[in-house]
Design a protein around this motif. Structure first.
Motif, PDB file in Angstrom:
ATOM      1  N   ALA A 198       0.072   0.921  -3.906  1.00 54.55           N
ATOM      2  CA  ALA A 198      -0.527   2.217  -4.224  1.00 54.55           C
ATOM      3  C   ALA A 198      -0.060   2.705  -5.591  1.00 54.55           C
ATOM      4  CB  ALA A 198      -0.173   3.237  -3.149  1.00 54.55           C
ATOM      5  N   LYS A 199       1.227   2.552  -5.872  1.00 51.92           N
ATOM      6  CA  LYS A 199       1.774   2.983  -7.163  1.00 51.92           C
ATOM      7  C   LYS A 199       1.157   2.181  -8.308  1.00 51.92           C
ATOM      8  CE  LYS A 199       6.096   3.498  -9.725  1.00 51.92           C
ATOM      9  NZ  LYS A 199       7.574   3.273  -9.695  1.00 51.92           N
ATOM     10  N   ASN A 200       1.051   0.874  -8.111  1.00 50.71           N
ATOM     11  CA  ASN A 200       0.503   0.011  -9.164  1.00 50.71           C
ATOM     12  C   ASN A 200      -0.986   0.283  -9.390  1.00 50.71           C
ATOM     13  OD1 ASN A 200       1.127  -2.238 -11.019  1.00 50.71           O
ATOM     14  ND2 ASN A 200      -0.369  -3.374  -9.806  1.00 50.71           N
ATOM     15  N   ALA A 201      -1.698   0.660  -8.314  1.00 52.15           N
ATOM     16  CA  ALA A 201      -3.138   0.949  -8.412  1.00 52.15           C
ATOM     17  C   ALA A 201      -3.397   2.408  -8.787  1.00 52.15           C
ATOM     18  CB  ALA A 201      -3.827   0.624  -7.091  1.00 52.15           C
ATOM     19  N   ARG A 202      -2.317   3.170  -8.947  1.00 51.90           N
ATOM     20  CA  ARG A 202      -2.404   4.592  -9.310  1.00 51.90           C
ATOM     21  C   ARG A 202      -3.256   5.370  -8.313  1.00 51.90           C
ATOM     22  NH1 ARG A 202      -3.358   0.981 -11.765  1.00 51.90           N
ATOM     23  NH2 ARG A 202      -5.433   1.524 -12.424  1.00 51.90           N
ATOM     24  N   THR A 203      -2.938   5.173  -7.060  1.00 49.56           N
ATOM     25  CA  THR A 203      -3.633   5.879  -5.991  1.00 49.56           C
ATOM     26  C   THR A 203      -2.610   6.180  -4.906  1.00 49.56           C
ATOM     27  OG1 THR A 203      -5.602   5.877  -4.585  1.00 49.56           O
ATOM     28  CG2 THR A 203      -4.368   3.814  -4.724  1.00 49.56           C
ATOM     29  N   SER A 204      -3.046   6.779  -3.797  1.00 54.69           N
ATOM     30  CA  SER A 204      -2.116   7.139  -2.726  1.00 54.69           C
ATOM     31  C   SER A 204      -2.174   6.125  -1.584  1.00 54.69           C
ATOM     32  CB  SER A 204      -2.456   8.528  -2.179  1.00 54.69           C
ATOM     33  OG  SER A 204      -3.713   8.511  -1.518  1.00 54.69           O
ATOM     34  N   VAL A 205      -1.091   6.081  -0.813  1.00 50.46           N
ATOM     35  CA  VAL A 205      -1.057   5.234   0.377  1.00 50.46           C
ATOM     36  C   VAL A 205      -2.166   5.661   1.341  1.00 50.46           C
ATOM     37  CG1 VAL A 205       0.286   4.636   2.433  1.00 50.46           C
ATOM     38  CG2 VAL A 205       1.398   4.709   0.191  1.00 50.46           C
ATOM     39  N   GLU A 206      -2.365   6.977   1.452  1.00 49.87           N
ATOM     40  CA  GLU A 206      -3.390   7.506   2.348  1.00 49.87           C
ATOM     41  C   GLU A 206      -4.786   7.039   1.935  1.00 49.87           C
ATOM     42  OE1 GLU A 206       0.257   9.555   2.643  1.00 49.87           O
ATOM     43  OE2 GLU A 206      -1.017   9.386   0.875  1.00 49.87           O
ATOM     44  N   MET A 207      -5.030   7.009   0.626  1.00 46.24           N
ATOM     45  CA  MET A 207      -6.330   6.564   0.116  1.00 46.24           C
ATOM     46  C   MET A 207      -6.564   5.094   0.469  1.00 46.24           C
ATOM     47  SD  MET A 207      -9.057   7.547  -1.556  1.00 46.24           S
ATOM     48  CE  MET A 207      -8.619   8.947  -2.585  1.00 46.24           C
ATOM     49  N   ILE A 208      -5.554   4.280   0.319  1.00 46.07           N
ATOM     50  CA  ILE A 208      -5.685   2.861   0.662  1.00 46.07           C
ATOM     51  C   ILE A 208      -5.915   2.693   2.156  1.00 46.07           C
ATOM     52  CG2 ILE A 208      -4.421   0.673   0.837  1.00 46.07           C
ATOM     53  CD1 ILE A 208      -3.224   1.225  -1.884  1.00 46.07           C
ATOM     54  N   GLN A 209      -5.167   3.425   2.964  1.00 49.21           N
ATOM     55  CA  GLN A 209      -5.313   3.299   4.413  1.00 49.21           C
ATOM     56  C   GLN A 209      -6.681   3.748   4.888  1.00 49.21           C
ATOM     57  OE1 GLN A 209      -1.862   5.611   5.553  1.00 49.21           O
ATOM     58  NE2 GLN A 209      -0.659   3.775   5.989  1.00 49.21           N
ATOM     59  N   SER A 210      -7.233   4.796   4.289  1.00 50.30           N
ATOM     60  CA  SER A 210      -8.525   5.313   4.747  1.00 50.30           C
ATOM     61  C   SER A 210      -9.702   4.476   4.246  1.00 50.30           C
ATOM     62  CB  SER A 210      -8.712   6.771   4.298  1.00 50.30           C
ATOM     63  OG  SER A 210      -8.787   6.863   2.879  1.00 50.30           O
ATOM     64  N   ASN A 211      -9.544   3.847   3.066  1.00 50.57           N
ATOM     65  CA  ASN A 211     -10.649   3.086   2.484  1.00 50.57           C
ATOM     66  C   ASN A 211     -10.602   1.595   2.780  1.00 50.57           C
ATOM     67  OD1 ASN A 211     -12.221   5.132   1.104  1.00 50.57           O
ATOM     68  ND2 ASN A 211     -10.500   5.349  -0.301  1.00 50.57           N
ATOM     69  N   TYR A 212      -9.450   1.093   3.194  1.00 52.44           N
ATOM     70  CA  TYR A 212      -9.311  -0.346   3.421  1.00 52.44           C
ATOM     71  C   TYR A 212      -8.786  -0.614   4.821  1.00 52.44           C
ATOM     72  CZ  TYR A 212      -9.795  -0.322  -1.635  1.00 52.44           C
ATOM     73  OH  TYR A 212     -10.238  -0.109  -2.916  1.00 52.44           O
ATOM     74  N   ASP A 213      -9.174   0.254   5.783  1.00 56.73           N
ATOM     75  CA  ASP A 213      -8.616   0.158   7.118  1.00 56.73           C
ATOM     76  C   ASP A 213      -9.014  -1.100   7.861  1.00 56.73           C
ATOM     77  OD1 ASP A 213     -11.244   0.813   7.400  1.00 56.73           O
ATOM     78  OD2 ASP A 213     -10.961   2.502   8.774  1.00 56.73           O
ATOM     79  N   ASP A 214     -10.083  -1.750   7.421  1.00 60.26           N
ATOM     80  CA  ASP A 214     -10.517  -2.964   8.148  1.00 60.26           C
ATOM     81  C   ASP A 214      -9.936  -4.210   7.510  1.00 60.26           C
ATOM     82  OD1 ASP A 214     -12.089  -2.585   5.858  1.00 60.26           O
ATOM     83  OD2 ASP A 214     -13.645  -3.902   6.628  1.00 60.26           O
TER      84      ASP A 214
END
Length: 214
Positions: A198-214
């Protein structure tokens, strides 16, 4: 049906198919030809740049807008603590959509494949006599002007390669390369921390979890 906010990303096989296609003479020879039958030099240059652009995005996770204003001096490579070669991008955060007024630069760590793609493009530009200085934009025309966008070229290439859509029928766009990077890191990254991703992609952990949950 499409799952929630799931982002479209190339499958591993689609990505490999696309990379194989971009290595062929057929890829470079598409488009206008001269009276003698040889490919138009401007088309060849654009295709060399487009290949670098796609590989760079897929292997760094940069946003399209961030990649657009990169200069050659912004990209280097190093060896990480695990002994792996990696690509290092010094990113001007004022160009990022999530900068929130920040003027700080950020280091983005990408795969070594991104650096090799850039090196091959640099070698091509040198071979056709273009001056390569650190402050020159990477993704620009022969006059040094930044390319506005690659949507049309990207669309043509994925169609030619036969990888236009994901399994839900959603057509890929240049931004799909960022999603591909994040998805591949999640699926195939060894000892990966979602926090570091998340830090390297400049986004949040929550954003990754909600958009890449599958």
């Amino acid at each position: 049906a499409k799952i929630g906010n799931r982002r479209e990303a190339f499958s591993l096989e689609q990505y490999r198919t696309l990379v194989r296609y971009m290595r062929t003479n057929e890829y470079l020879n598409k488009g206008k030809h001269s009276d003698q039958g040889s490919p138009d030099k401007r088309v060849v240059r654009h295709r060399q740049m487009l290949r670098c652009y796609i590989l760079f995005l897929c292997n760094t996770g940069l946003r399209v807008g961030e990649c657009r204003h990169l200069r050659f001096g912004d990209v280097t490579f190093t060896t990480n603590r695990l002994g792996e070669k990696v690509c290092v991008v010094e990113l001007d955060q004022t160009l990022s959509k999530v900068s929130r007024g920040s003027t700080r630069s950020a280091k983005v760590i990408g795969r070594y494949t991104a650096w090799r793609a850039l090196e091959r493009f640099r070698e091509f530009l040198f071979s056709i006599g273009e001056e390569l200085v650190d402050d020159r934009f990477i993704f620009c025309n022969s006059q040094g002007n930044v390319i506005r966008d690659f949507r049309e070229g990207f669309s043509n290439v994925i169609k030619e390669a036969g990888v236009e859509t994901d399994k839900f029928g959603v057509k890929f766009v240049p931004y799909s390369c960022r999603h591909t990077y994040i998805t591949f890191r999640l699926k195939y990254g060894k000892n990966l921390s979602i926090h570091s991703l998340a830090k390297n992609a400049r986004t949040s952990v929550e954003m990754i979890q909600s958009n890449y949950d599958d």
